[in-house]
Every structure is written in structure tokens, then in C-alpha cells.
Design a protein around this motif. Structure first.
Motif, short mmCIF file in Angstrom:
data_model
loop_
_atom_site.label_atom_id
_atom_site.label_comp_id
_atom_site.label_asym_id
_atom_site.label_seq_id
_atom_site.Cartn_x
_atom_site.Cartn_y
_atom_site.Cartn_z
N LEU A 46 82.03 -22.94 46.69
CA LEU A 46 82.89 -23.57 47.68
C LEU A 46 84.04 -24.30 46.99
O LEU A 46 85.20 -24.17 47.40
CB LEU A 46 82.08 -24.55 48.54
N ALA A 47 83.73 -25.05 45.94
CA ALA A 47 84.76 -25.77 45.22
C ALA A 47 85.76 -24.82 44.58
O ALA A 47 86.98 -25.05 44.58
CB ALA A 47 84.13 -26.67 44.17
N ARG A 48 85.24 -23.70 44.03
CA ARG A 48 86.14 -22.72 43.41
C ARG A 48 87.05 -22.08 44.44
O ARG A 48 88.26 -21.93 44.21
CB ARG A 48 85.32 -21.63 42.72
N ASN A 49 86.50 -21.68 45.57
CA ASN A 49 87.30 -21.03 46.60
C ASN A 49 88.39 -21.96 47.13
O ASN A 49 89.51 -21.53 47.41
CB ASN A 49 86.41 -20.55 47.74
N ARG A 50 88.07 -23.23 47.26
CA ARG A 50 89.08 -24.18 47.71
C ARG A 50 90.21 -24.30 46.69
O ARG A 50 91.39 -24.35 47.05
CB ARG A 50 88.44 -25.55 47.92
N LEU A 51 89.85 -24.32 45.40
CA LEU A 51 90.85 -24.42 44.34
C LEU A 51 91.72 -23.17 44.28
O LEU A 51 92.95 -23.24 44.17
CB LEU A 51 90.17 -24.67 42.99
N VAL A 52 91.09 -21.98 44.37
CA VAL A 52 91.83 -20.72 44.33
C VAL A 52 92.79 -20.64 45.51
O VAL A 52 93.94 -20.21 45.37
CB VAL A 52 90.86 -19.52 44.32
N ALA A 53 92.34 -21.05 46.69
CA ALA A 53 93.21 -21.02 47.86
C ALA A 53 94.42 -21.93 47.68
O ALA A 53 95.53 -21.61 48.12
CB ALA A 53 92.42 -21.43 49.10
N ALA A 54 94.22 -23.06 47.01
CA ALA A 54 95.32 -23.99 46.77
C ALA A 54 96.30 -23.44 45.75
O ALA A 54 97.51 -23.64 45.85
CB ALA A 54 94.77 -25.33 46.32
N ILE A 55 95.80 -22.71 44.74
CA ILE A 55 96.66 -22.15 43.70
C ILE A 55 97.44 -20.95 44.25
O ILE A 55 98.62 -20.77 43.94
CB ILE A 55 95.83 -21.73 42.47
N GLY A 56 96.78 -20.12 45.02
CA GLY A 56 97.45 -18.97 45.62
C GLY A 56 97.98 -17.99 44.60
O GLY A 56 97.26 -17.54 43.71
N HIS A 57 99.28 -17.67 44.72
CA HIS A 57 99.90 -16.67 43.83
C HIS A 57 100.35 -17.27 42.50
O HIS A 57 100.91 -16.54 41.68
CB HIS A 57 101.12 -16.04 44.52
N HIS A 58 100.15 -18.54 42.29
CA HIS A 58 100.66 -19.18 41.08
C HIS A 58 99.76 -18.91 39.88
O HIS A 58 98.64 -18.38 40.02
CB HIS A 58 100.82 -20.68 41.31
N ALA A 59 100.24 -19.29 38.69
CA ALA A 59 99.52 -19.01 37.44
C ALA A 59 98.48 -20.07 37.12
O ALA A 59 97.76 -19.94 36.13
CB ALA A 59 100.50 -18.91 36.27
N GLY A 60 98.39 -21.10 37.94
CA GLY A 60 97.42 -22.15 37.70
C GLY A 60 98.03 -23.51 37.97
O GLY A 60 99.04 -23.63 38.67
N ILE A 61 97.44 -24.54 37.39
CA ILE A 61 97.94 -25.91 37.50
C ILE A 61 98.20 -26.40 36.09
O ILE A 61 97.29 -26.42 35.25
CB ILE A 61 96.91 -26.81 38.21
N ASP A 62 99.42 -26.78 35.83
CA ASP A 62 99.86 -27.13 34.48
C ASP A 62 98.96 -28.21 33.86
O ASP A 62 98.78 -29.28 34.43
CB ASP A 62 101.31 -27.62 34.52
N GLY A 63 98.39 -27.87 32.69
CA GLY A 63 97.56 -28.82 31.96
C GLY A 63 96.14 -28.95 32.46
O GLY A 63 95.33 -29.67 31.86
#
Length: 283
Positions: A247-264
């Protein structure tokens, strides 16, 4: 049945596993490998290094204006200390100039997350052991330093860590040798296996060692029953936590979307099977 062949040397890339600082091996998996009970499997990481490192070594030699002699190949005998021959190493190369002996160790990485605070601990163990082994060989010139080079093909960038062989480093290396020697005497010469742990390498070692079970069941002693109960309890806790993790992973992936990640903080790789990697968990 072919009897396992015990290894007679301990290499620099293996030392960190003794102390629990290796990402790729555990004390138990190292013990099993050195006793000939398991074998290493080639990985994409090792293949990447085999392809890139020789070319990078030549490029780096040209950059410094020196001639770098490649280190021993894996099919050849490693460097070994004259006074303690089981202590061995295979640096990626070396050169000698007016100051003395210089070593070079080359690493490749997918990104720089693991290098933000300097070189990863297992690589520092590796370099320190290489220096210790080299210092015990009859070069006729003093050991000066090691150039630990990290190359990131994706970023088209490299980092150069120059690690001196000074008095402080020499004391640390001597202490490392002392601790490793105690482990070697107990677990390799004496044969006593280390405790199993939760490392993935331990699981792989056990899989290889016991890949052909017989048809005999053990009697249910109190000790074995306690182990079964312990596994049942931990498995139930893990299964419950696994849903929360997804659940935590899916929420994070949905927030990142098409981007390469979250800097740092994390990266989300490209491709069909996008891999989510947290900072500190990468190679």
C-alpha cells in the motif's frame, strides 16, 4: 560425489562480509563459499564491471600519464602477503613512479546514492585489505596510496577517491588483519560455521547446500518444534506487514507518476518494469 575444495586464500572483496558490512555476502555465505560448498553466480553488475573496467583503466592511465599494469585475473594466482599467504588481493591495477607504488580499484554504479557520504563501507574494507596485502609484498618501493574510481555510465561521470597509506591507515589495516585472522582460524581452519542470519546471501547459500533433500523426516524434538513455531510467528507478522508495504509503495508510485523519482530520496527506473529504489538501498 565430488568432495568440496576448501579455498586457501581470502580476497579483498570478501573481507567486509566477515564483519557484516557486505551488501552481497554474509559471514555464513562466505564460510560456505570458502569451504567449496557453494559457488558465486554471475550477475548483471559483475558483467557490467568486466566490460567497462578495462576500458576505463586505460582511459584513466592516459589521464594521469602513467602506465597502469592490470591486476591478476581471476584465473591467475592473486597477490599474497609474504608472511601470511592466505591474505590475498586482486586490485584492478597498479603503477610505480618516483613516489612509490600506487594501486587502482575501479567500480561502476547505476547512480550516486550510495556514494553521497563517500565510498560505500564494503569498498573501503576492500581497499584497506588490498593495501595491507600489497604492503606485505617485496616491491622494493613504498606503498603510497590507492585510487578508488567510481564510474556511473548513466550520469557519464566519475569520482576519484585517493586513499593514502599513512600511519593511521596502517594501524587500521593491521587491526583488520588481526580480526580477520581470528575469524579465519575459527571458521576456515577450524571449520566452525558462523551463525545463520537474515541476509539474502545466507538464504542462497543454504539453498545451494541443501538443494537435494533425502526422504527422511527428522523427529519433532522440542528444539526443532521451537524453530518451527518461531518461523510460523514471524511468517504471520511478515504476511501482515507485506500488505501495508505494498500500500505504501503504490501510494508513492502514484505520486511519482511519470517522473524519475524524488531528488535525494528515491529513483524510479525507466522501462516496462519500473523499479522503485530508495536512497541507501542501491548498489
Amino acid at each position: 560425489m565430488v568432495e568440496p575444495v576448501k579455498r586457501t586464500t581470502l580476497g579483498a572483496s570478501e573481507v567486509a562480509a566477515i564483519f557484516g558490512f557486505s551488501r552481497f555476502a554474509s559471514p555464513f555465505s562466505l564460510w560456505a563459499k570458502l569451504h567449496g560448498l557453494t559457488t558465486d553466480k554471475a550477475t548483471a553488475t559483475t558483467l557490467r564491471g568486466q566490460i567497462i573496467e578495462p576500458a576505463f583503466r586505460e582511459w584513466y592511465a592516459g589521464r594521469l600519464g602513467v602506465k597502469i599494469t592490470p591486476g591478476p585475473r581471476y584465473e591467475d594466482a592473486p597477490w599474497q602477503r609474504a608472511d601470511v599467504p592466505w591474505q590475498a588481493a586482486r586490485p584492478d591495477g597498479h603503477w610505480i613512479d618516483g613516489d612509490g607504488l600506487h594501486l587502482i580499484e575501479i567500480k561502476t554504479t547505476r547512480d550516486w546514492y550510495a556514494w553521497d557520504a563517500g565510498s560505500p563501507p564494503d569498498y573501503r574494507f576492500q581497499v584497506l585489505w588490498q593495501q595491507w596485502v600489497a604492503s606485505g609484498m617485496p616491491w622494493g618501493v613504498p606503498l603510497v596510496d590507492t585510487h578508488l574510481i567510481a564510474y556511473c555510465p548513466m550520469a557519464e561521470d566519475f569520482r576519484d577517491f585517493q586513499l593514502a597509506w599513512d600511519e593511521k591507515t596502517q594501524r587500521r589495516a593491521a587491526r583488520l588483519s588481526e580480526l580477520a585472522s581470528a575469524w579465519w582460524e575459527r571458521h576456515i581452519v577450524g571449520g566452525e560455521p558462523p551463525e545463520v542470519d537474515e541476509h539474502a546471501a545466507t538464504r542462497e547459500a543454504l539453498r545451494q547446500m541443501y538443494s537435494r533433500p533425502n526422504r527422511v523426516y527428522l523427529d519433532a524434538t522440542p528444539e526443532l518444534s521451537a524453530l518451527v513455531d518461531g518461523y510460523r510467528t514471524e511468517k504471520a507478522a511478515y504476511d501482515a506487514a507485506k500488505d501495508k508495504k505494498e500500500l505504501a509503495r503504490n501510494r508513492l508510485v502514484a505520486a511519482i507518476g511519470h517522473h524519475a523519482g524524488i531528488d535525494g530520496l528515491c529513483s524510479f527506473s525507466a522501462g516496462k518494469n519500473r523499479a522503485l529504489t530508495l536512497k541507501g538501498e542501491e548498489e
